[in-house]
Scaffold this active site. Sequence first.
Site, PDB file in Angstrom:
ATOM      1  N   ARG A 106      44.129  41.905  30.343  1.00 28.61           N
ATOM      2  CA  ARG A 106      42.728  41.875  30.778  1.00 28.61           C
ATOM      3  C   ARG A 106      42.323  43.267  31.265  1.00 28.61           C
ATOM      4  O   ARG A 106      43.165  44.150  31.389  1.00 28.61           O
ATOM      5  CB  ARG A 106      42.524  40.822  31.884  1.00 28.61           C
ATOM      6  CG  ARG A 106      43.332  41.101  33.132  1.00 28.61           C
ATOM      7  CD  ARG A 106      43.067  40.050  34.213  1.00 28.61           C
ATOM      8  NE  ARG A 106      43.915  40.297  35.369  1.00 28.61           N
ATOM      9  CZ  ARG A 106      43.948  39.519  36.455  1.00 28.61           C
ATOM     10  NH1 ARG A 106      43.184  38.453  36.539  1.00 28.61           N
ATOM     11  NH2 ARG A 106      44.741  39.815  37.460  1.00 28.61           N
ATOM     12  N   CYS A 110      37.465  51.101  28.744  1.00 27.20           N
ATOM     13  CA  CYS A 110      37.209  52.420  29.318  1.00 27.20           C
ATOM     14  C   CYS A 110      35.944  52.301  30.172  1.00 27.20           C
ATOM     15  O   CYS A 110      34.894  51.924  29.662  1.00 27.20           O
ATOM     16  CB  CYS A 110      37.002  53.410  28.176  1.00 27.20           C
ATOM     17  SG  CYS A 110      36.151  54.910  28.673  1.00 27.20           S
ATOM     18  N   ASN A 144      35.179  41.436  38.139  1.00 29.27           N
ATOM     19  CA  ASN A 144      36.252  40.879  38.975  1.00 29.27           C
ATOM     20  C   ASN A 144      37.232  41.989  39.316  1.00 29.27           C
ATOM     21  O   ASN A 144      37.720  42.690  38.432  1.00 29.27           O
ATOM     22  CB  ASN A 144      37.014  39.774  38.245  1.00 29.27           C
ATOM     23  CG  ASN A 144      37.978  39.037  39.167  1.00 29.27           C
ATOM     24  OD1 ASN A 144      37.548  38.428  40.151  1.00 29.27           O
ATOM     25  ND2 ASN A 144      39.260  39.122  38.885  1.00 29.27           N
ATOM     26  N   GLU A 145      37.470  42.171  40.580  1.00 27.20           N
ATOM     27  CA  GLU A 145      38.433  43.184  41.041  1.00 27.20           C
ATOM     28  C   GLU A 145      38.343  44.467  40.217  1.00 27.20           C
ATOM     29  O   GLU A 145      39.303  44.863  39.541  1.00 27.20           O
ATOM     30  CB  GLU A 145      39.854  42.634  41.041  1.00 27.20           C
ATOM     31  CG  GLU A 145      40.123  41.706  42.197  1.00 27.20           C
ATOM     32  CD  GLU A 145      41.614  41.465  42.442  1.00 27.20           C
ATOM     33  OE1 GLU A 145      42.437  41.859  41.610  1.00 27.20           O
ATOM     34  OE2 GLU A 145      41.935  40.884  43.497  1.00 27.20           O
ATOM     35  N   CYS A 155      40.439  59.243  28.098  1.00 25.98           N
ATOM     36  CA  CYS A 155      40.073  59.375  26.686  1.00 25.98           C
ATOM     37  C   CYS A 155      38.960  60.409  26.504  1.00 25.98           C
ATOM     38  O   CYS A 155      38.414  60.942  27.468  1.00 25.98           O
ATOM     39  CB  CYS A 155      39.650  58.019  26.131  1.00 25.98           C
ATOM     40  SG  CYS A 155      37.969  57.519  26.550  1.00 25.98           S
ATOM     41  N   GLU A 302      39.479  35.531  47.464  1.00 28.33           N
ATOM     42  CA  GLU A 302      40.711  34.990  46.876  1.00 28.33           C
ATOM     43  C   GLU A 302      41.847  35.116  47.867  1.00 28.33           C
ATOM     44  O   GLU A 302      41.980  36.154  48.524  1.00 28.33           O
ATOM     45  CB  GLU A 302      41.152  35.817  45.652  1.00 28.33           C
ATOM     46  CG  GLU A 302      40.367  35.666  44.398  1.00 28.33           C
ATOM     47  CD  GLU A 302      40.969  36.533  43.287  1.00 28.33           C
ATOM     48  OE1 GLU A 302      42.169  36.859  43.344  1.00 28.33           O
ATOM     49  OE2 GLU A 302      40.220  36.901  42.381  1.00 28.33           O
TER      50      GLU A 302
HETATM   51  C1  GAL Z   1      43.731  38.773  41.570  1.00 34.95           C
HETATM   52  C2  GAL Z   1      42.796  38.430  40.421  1.00 34.95           C
HETATM   53  C3  GAL Z   1      42.875  36.979  40.019  1.00 34.95           C
HETATM   54  C4  GAL Z   1      44.317  36.544  39.933  1.00 34.95           C
HETATM   55  C5  GAL Z   1      44.986  36.791  41.264  1.00 34.95           C
HETATM   56  C6  GAL Z   1      46.425  36.325  41.318  1.00 34.95           C
HETATM   57  O1  GAL Z   1      44.086  40.109  41.520  1.00 34.95           O
HETATM   58  O2  GAL Z   1      41.458  38.748  40.765  1.00 34.95           O
HETATM   59  O3  GAL Z   1      42.215  36.805  38.774  1.00 34.95           O
HETATM   60  O4  GAL Z   1      44.958  37.267  38.919  1.00 34.95           O
HETATM   61  O5  GAL Z   1      44.974  38.162  41.535  1.00 34.95           O
HETATM   62  O6  GAL Z   1      47.028  36.633  42.556  1.00 34.95           O
HETATM   63 ZN    ZN Z   2      37.790  56.481  28.523  1.00 32.51          ZN
END
Ligand code: GAL
Ligand code: ZN
Length: 656
Positions: A106, A110, A144-145, A155, A302
Amino acid sequence: MNRIHYGGDYNPEQWSPEVWTEDMKLMTEAGVSLVSVGIFSWATVEPAPGAYDFGWFDQVMDNLAQYGVGASLATMTASPPPWLSVKHPEILPERADGTRLWPGSRQHYCPSSPIYREYAGRLVEQLAQRYGDHPALKIWHIGNEYGCHTRQCFCDVSAEDFRRWLRDRYGDIDTLNENWSTTFWSQRYSDWAEIFPPRAMPTFGNPAHKLDFARFSDDAILQCYLVERDIIRAHTPDVPVTTNFIGLVHKPIDSYKWAAEQDVVSLDSYPDPYDRRSHVEAAFGYDLIRSVKGGQPWLLMEQAPSAVNWRPRNAPKAPGVMRLWSWQAIAQGADAVLFFQWRQAVGGAEKFHSAMVPHGGPDTRTHREVQALGRELAAASEIADSRVRAEVAILHDWDNWRAVEGDAHPGVVELLPAHRAHFDPLFDAHVTVDVVHPATDLSAYKLVVVPNLYLLSQAAAEALTRYVAAGGTLVVSFFTGIVDEQERAYLGGYPAPLREVLGLKIDEFWPLPVGGSIGVDGGTGTIWSEWIETEGAEAVATFTEGELAGRPAITRHEYGEGVAWYLGTRPNPALMRTLLDRVRAEAGVEPVLPGLPDDVQAIVRHGAEADYLFLLNHSASDVTVTLPAPAVDLLGSDASVTSVSLAAHGVAVLRH
Ligand code: GAL
Ligand code: ZN
């Protein structure tokens, strides 16, 4: 927020619609009020370019609305679909050595890619149009993150974007040469086209070049966020926008800068249950995330219900620990507790990561604890929107972090351990701390602590000097105030911009060998020592061995109405505790409650109607705490009490 929200990442695309029905029932039973939905749905909602399939997602959103669960609706752009990297392989990021990072996990894009941003923007436009008025929508969860895996890209597309960024910053090439000290090692540039990202090189790169590339890379990622945020804002100006910061503190992403672009900030937090002090690591992260948005409540977006699956050995959370650590986040200012993830995956890279509904189903210890916490939080809504107040600030700056850990220094100084060396003794003494940027107005703090702020602007140094002159108490550790924002050394005796306020100069650095220590009155020092010449400061402790024996190690200087302390080494923890106890007593900083054992965390949130005292027992033994005044025990009897008993991992919330 009118409650403490509760929930987690919800990934229904991994399951059949029959399971969605059970999800809704279980969420209701567990008091779930908010779920992050759609984070990894791009390939499912857009299986081919422009061919959108939102039908199933409409159903998911409708289910949430029907059962009264809010959506923290993701923009779905965190993992581009496979077809995009086949159609446009130029979106794939490159490492410093030229290795291309391929799809299959995932975040394989770039950050500077206009193509990635365009495809992401089109999808976000669709989502904003389709769900902008949906009754389930509570908050937008952008990306996300950001910067979790892809932090920098080297690049050719990124190289061109870097040149543009440099032109914006410096205007002309001579100014860049001046700012990068390029007369050194024949690095003088005649044209922008001669500049590259700091790709793999024969030896140490130019520090100003590397620092600017770190700043640029952060900005390039931020730009991806802003493209999406602006589309969202145009459609739903009244729906708050957030993105989840990777926890607990992440060098590539400057949270102070990013916070200004969000309505509410969110943090992901994965302390290691094997580490007996991981709640202190978390505490530092929580004080920082609260401070990046000026004390406004934040969202714990999270955490793991039990074990993660990405450490070499993954400890589950013992009974009660998930509850304790959730309340810790709330105590330190969170108004939401969410998990990764709702239902444990059957396949894929995270199938051994714990979830709110484990592989074993609802009849499991974890799910029972999840349910119990949900019920408890639903009854604690009055705490929402109350605020933490601190009298002590620790200064943190991402530019300094990137610079102080650079190559070819007198000795290696790692910033997070430096922060912990100063933070832990304050935490153990039950003192509440904010973690703020050096440009923050410090006048309201009684004590300001400055761990190894190597890169310091002239303006920030002047502000610190004025702060002490006006009556503040300052503690500065070695290797602070050494270079300016472009990594150029201040001349005229270290630390030139702070010499006056500290009442000393450093003639020479004497870093200690790896693992070595040096005797200091009252204890030992590690990492560093130095040749200090006092200029008005008093030596509170001297080095007791070696060539520096008898020379100042720790000094105190009365300046204007205030006091400035200086540490020419890293005192061992016990000495640091003694020292900071003395400094804060002199500065009039009181612990939240006197006489508590170190492992019981105490913190207060101040509400409009009442104050809430949180007591968190991080130890494995029972403790009884006598309260200074009668208070209502919100999680226990709900009656007025004068003392509380906390079992191991126990929590009490007391309303005054
Ligand atoms: C975070 C991420 C989540 C999942 C989680 C697992 O870094 O945003 O999608 O991967 O870690 O701990
Ligand atoms: Zn790049």
